[in-house]
Design a protein around this motif. Structure first.
Motif, PDB file in Angstrom:
ATOM      1  N   MET A  65      -2.852 -32.250 -11.006  1.00 51.32           N
ATOM      2  CA  MET A  65      -4.072 -31.443 -11.115  1.00 51.32           C
ATOM      3  C   MET A  65      -3.774 -30.065 -11.714  1.00 51.32           C
ATOM      4  N   VAL A 104     -14.915 -34.733 -13.015  1.00 57.06           N
ATOM      5  CA  VAL A 104     -15.711 -34.533 -11.807  1.00 57.06           C
ATOM      6  C   VAL A 104     -15.662 -33.086 -11.320  1.00 57.06           C
ATOM      7  N   LEU A 105     -14.510 -32.438 -11.470  1.00 53.46           N
ATOM      8  CA  LEU A 105     -14.328 -31.092 -10.934  1.00 53.46           C
ATOM      9  C   LEU A 105     -14.226 -30.065 -12.059  1.00 53.46           C
ATOM     10  N   ASP A 106     -14.752 -28.876 -11.804  1.00 51.56           N
ATOM     11  CA  ASP A 106     -14.541 -27.802 -12.769  1.00 51.56           C
ATOM     12  C   ASP A 106     -13.173 -27.157 -12.493  1.00 51.56           C
ATOM     13  N   TYR A 107     -12.808 -26.162 -13.278  1.00 55.37           N
ATOM     14  CA  TYR A 107     -11.497 -25.523 -13.168  1.00 55.37           C
ATOM     15  C   TYR A 107     -11.227 -25.016 -11.750  1.00 55.37           C
ATOM     16  N   ASP A 108     -12.145 -24.227 -11.215  1.00 55.51           N
ATOM     17  CA  ASP A 108     -11.933 -23.633  -9.887  1.00 55.51           C
ATOM     18  C   ASP A 108     -11.856 -24.697  -8.792  1.00 55.51           C
ATOM     19  N   GLU A 109     -12.712 -25.707  -8.877  1.00 54.04           N
ATOM     20  CA  GLU A 109     -12.680 -26.781  -7.878  1.00 54.04           C
ATOM     21  C   GLU A 109     -11.365 -27.548  -7.953  1.00 54.04           C
ATOM     22  N   THR A 110     -10.870 -27.794  -9.156  1.00 52.80           N
ATOM     23  CA  THR A 110      -9.586 -28.483  -9.330  1.00 52.80           C
ATOM     24  C   THR A 110      -8.461 -27.655  -8.722  1.00 52.80           C
ATOM     25  N   VAL A 165      -8.677 -27.988  -4.903  1.00 57.15           N
ATOM     26  CA  VAL A 165      -8.206 -29.293  -4.439  1.00 57.15           C
ATOM     27  C   VAL A 165      -6.680 -29.380  -4.569  1.00 57.15           C
TER      28      VAL A 165
END
Length: 150
Positions: free
Chosen positions: A144, A108-114, A117
């Motif tokens: 994460m 669901v999330l890309d590297y930066d979003e992960t 979070v």
């Protein structure tokens, strides 16, 4: 500070009581020249309470007094009855949800979003250090970070 900026009605009440007590102490000084609390303008009382709320939060964050275990997690998380949910109940609910929903892992999330979070979860873990919700937040942050190789 508007009503929306208080965590809940309890924080608003505690801030108001703290502001009144602080003002009473100031009025006791013979040279203060301050009017009693009841004679302050509504805006002055609201501003004093807003400042007091910040001091309450700072005292909690500094560990000067603990959070009440029954303090609501947030206004958006409620028991099925509509009552606020304690942080411990919220943590148990989240763990049950993760245990019950072991399905397909979704990207669901890309590297930066992960990373963002996980950093937010770390902040939550620090905020609730020593509590079950803080431990869960830290566990999830570590998972994460592991997934993105940090």
């Amino acid at each position: 500070m508007t009503d929306r900026e208080y965590a809940d009605d309890t924080e608003r009440e505690h801030a108001s009581r703290l502001a009144q007590a602080r003002h009473a102490i100031a009025v006791e000084h013979p040279l203060s020249g301050l009017p009693p609390w009841s004679e302050l303008a509504e805006q002055e009382r609201l501003e004093a309470a807003a400042t007091a709320a910040l001091y309450l939060r700072a005292g909690r964050r500094a560990g000067l007094f603990p959070f009440d275990a029954d303090e609501p997690v947030m206004l958006s998380v409620k028991q099925p009855s509509g009552e606020a949910m304690s942080r411990d109940d919220f943590e148990a609910f989240l763990r049950r949800m993760m245990g019950d929903q072991r399905g397909e892992r979704l990207p669901v999330l890309d590297y930066d979003e992960t990373h963002v979070v996980a950093s937010l979860l770390d902040e939550l873990a620090a905020r609730f250090a020593g509590e079950r919700l803080g431990w869960l937040a830290r566990e999830m942050a570590v998972q994460m970070y592991d997934r993105i190789g940090l």
